[in-house]
Design an enzyme around this catalytic site. Structure first.
Site, PDB file in Angstrom:
ATOM      1  N   SER A  76      37.001  40.292  37.684  1.00  0.00           N
ATOM      2  CA  SER A  76      36.562  39.194  36.818  1.00  0.00           C
ATOM      3  C   SER A  76      35.212  39.503  36.159  1.00  0.00           C
ATOM      4  O   SER A  76      34.454  40.352  36.629  1.00  0.00           O
ATOM      5  CB  SER A  76      36.447  37.898  37.621  1.00  0.00           C
TER       6      SER A  76
HETATM    7  N1  SAH Z   1      38.654  38.590  42.913  1.00  0.00           N
HETATM    8  C1  SAH Z   1      39.042  39.850  42.276  1.00  0.00           C
HETATM    9  C2  SAH Z   1      39.694  39.651  40.919  1.00  0.00           C
HETATM   10  C3  SAH Z   1      41.073  39.380  41.124  1.00  0.00           C
HETATM   11  S1  SAH Z   1      42.229  39.353  39.815  1.00  0.00           S
HETATM   12  C4  SAH Z   1      37.880  40.797  42.152  1.00  0.00           C
HETATM   13  O1  SAH Z   1      36.751  40.415  42.449  1.00  0.00           O
HETATM   14  O2  SAH Z   1      38.106  41.948  41.766  1.00  0.00           O
HETATM   15  C5  SAH Z   1      43.417  38.335  40.657  1.00  0.00           C
HETATM   16  C6  SAH Z   1      44.048  38.954  41.874  1.00  0.00           C
HETATM   17  O3  SAH Z   1      44.931  37.987  42.410  1.00  0.00           O
HETATM   18  C7  SAH Z   1      44.893  40.195  41.590  1.00  0.00           C
HETATM   19  O4  SAH Z   1      44.476  41.241  42.420  1.00  0.00           O
HETATM   20  C8  SAH Z   1      46.299  39.737  41.926  1.00  0.00           C
HETATM   21  O5  SAH Z   1      47.123  40.775  42.456  1.00  0.00           O
HETATM   22  C9  SAH Z   1      46.048  38.654  42.944  1.00  0.00           C
HETATM   23  N2  SAH Z   1      47.150  37.713  43.120  1.00  0.00           N
HETATM   24  C10 SAH Z   1      48.041  37.262  42.206  1.00  0.00           C
HETATM   25  N3  SAH Z   1      48.883  36.384  42.759  1.00  0.00           N
HETATM   26  C11 SAH Z   1      48.533  36.274  44.070  1.00  0.00           C
HETATM   27  C12 SAH Z   1      49.022  35.520  45.173  1.00  0.00           C
HETATM   28  N4  SAH Z   1      50.076  34.700  45.079  1.00  0.00           N
HETATM   29  N5  SAH Z   1      48.405  35.652  46.367  1.00  0.00           N
HETATM   30  C13 SAH Z   1      47.331  36.476  46.514  1.00  0.00           C
HETATM   31  N6  SAH Z   1      46.825  37.215  45.508  1.00  0.00           N
HETATM   32  C14 SAH Z   1      47.416  37.122  44.296  1.00  0.00           C
END
Ligand code: SAH
Length: 226
Positions: A76
Site C-alpha cells: 500500500s
Molecule cells: N498489507 C500489505 C498490502 C496488502 S495488499 C502490505 O503491507 O504489503 C492486500 C493483500 O490481501 C494481498 O496480499 C492479498 O493476497 C491479500 N488478500 C486478499 N484476499 C484475502 C483474504 N480473503 N484473506 C487474507 N488475505 C487476503
C-alpha cells in the site's frame, strides 16, 4: 549497478516521512489528523520499506505510492499505511489483527508500536515470504497465518484493533465480532476496482458499532476464501 549505499535509502526514507506529513496536512479535514502521531512517524522513519519490495522496485520504495509485490498484489501507499495505523490509535501492549499480510510492511509498522501483530494472508507464496522477511528483520512479535481473512483469527480474538488492507464489499461480521469493546477497525469497503471508502469502525463498550467514512481509496480486493 547501483548499490544500497549509493541509493541513500535512509535519506529517501526521511524525505518520505516529510511527504507523508504533508499529505496528512492536506487531508486533515477528512481524517482529523493534521500530522502523524509521534509513534507512527517513528515507525515510518524506521521500517526499511525497500526490504519489503521486489529488487526491481527498490529504487521506487520511498515514493509515496503503492508498488507491485508479485501475485497481482501491491504494497500500500505509505500515507495509507500511516493513516490506517493512526486511525486505530495503536498503543504499546496491544494485540492487533491485520488482514492481508502482502509484503509484511504494514505488519512491521504496527509491530514497532504494539505488542503483538497477528496477520492473515490468503496467498501461501506471499504469506510465507512475508513471514520469512519479518523474521529475518527481527520482528519476533508478528505471527503470520495462511488463511481466509474473512474469518479473522478466532483463536487469538478479541483484538484491540483490526487493520484490513484489502477492499471488501461489506464489513465481514466475523471481524466485528473479534474486536474488543472499545476497539477500532479500519477497513476499505466497496467494489473491486470501483469506488471504495476507508471506513473506521469503533465498537462501543455496549457492543454497538459507530462507523465513519474517512476517505475515498483504492485497494486490491479482499478475495473470498474457499
Ligand atoms: N498489507 C500489505 C498490502 C496488502 S495488499 C502490505 O503491507 O504489503 C492486500 C493483500 O490481501 C494481498 O496480499 C492479498 O493476497 C491479500 N488478500 C486478499 N484476499 C484475502 C483474504 N480473503 N484473506 C487474507 N488475505 C487476503
Amino acid at each position: 549497478m547501483s548499490t544500497a549505499a549509493a541509493q541513500d535509502f535512509d535519506g529517501q526514507r526521511a524525505r518520505l516521512v516529510a511527504e507523508v506529513d504533508a499529505t496528512y496536512a492536506a487531508t486533515r479535514l477528512e481524517t482529523g489528523f493534521a500530522a502523524m502521531s509521534p509513534p507512527v512517524r517513528a515507525a515510518l522513519g524506521k521500517v526499511e520499506r525497500h526490504r519489503f519490495v521486489p529488487a526491481r522496485q527498490q529504487s521506487l520504495a520511498y515514493r509515496n505510492r503503492p508498488l507491485p509485490i508479485g501475485s497481482g498484489q501491491t504494497i500500500s501507499q505509505p500515507y495509507i499505511v500511516a493513516l490506517s495505523t493512526d486511525l486505530v490509535l495503536p498503543q504499546a501492549g496491544q494485540r492487533v489483527l491485520e488482514i492481508g499480510t502482502g509484503s509484511g510492511y504494514q505488519a512491521a509498522v504496527l509491530a514497532e508500536i504494539v505488542s503483538t501483530v497477528y496477520s492473515v494472508e490468503l496467498l501461501p507464496a506471499l504469506g510465507k515470504e512475508a513471514a520469512q522477511r519479518l523474521q529475518s528483520l527481527g520482528y519476533a512479535n508478528v505471527e503470520v497465518r495462511i488463511g481466509d481473512g474473512y474469518q479473522g483469527w478466532p483463536e487469538h480474538a478479541p483484538f484491540d484493533a483490526i487493520v484490513v488492507t484489502a477492499a471488501a464489499p461489506k464489513v465481514p461480521e466475523a471481524l466485528v465480532e473479534q474486536l474488543k469493546p472499545g476497539g477500532r477497525m479500519v477497513i476499505p469497503v466497496g467494489a473491486a476496482g470501483g469506488a471504495q471508502e476507508l471506513l473506521l469502525l469503533t465498537k462501543r463498550a455496549d457492543g454497538g458499532i459507530e462507523r465513519r467514512s474517512v476517505l475515498p481509496v483504492r485497494f486490491v480486493p479482499l478475495v473470498p476464501g474457499k
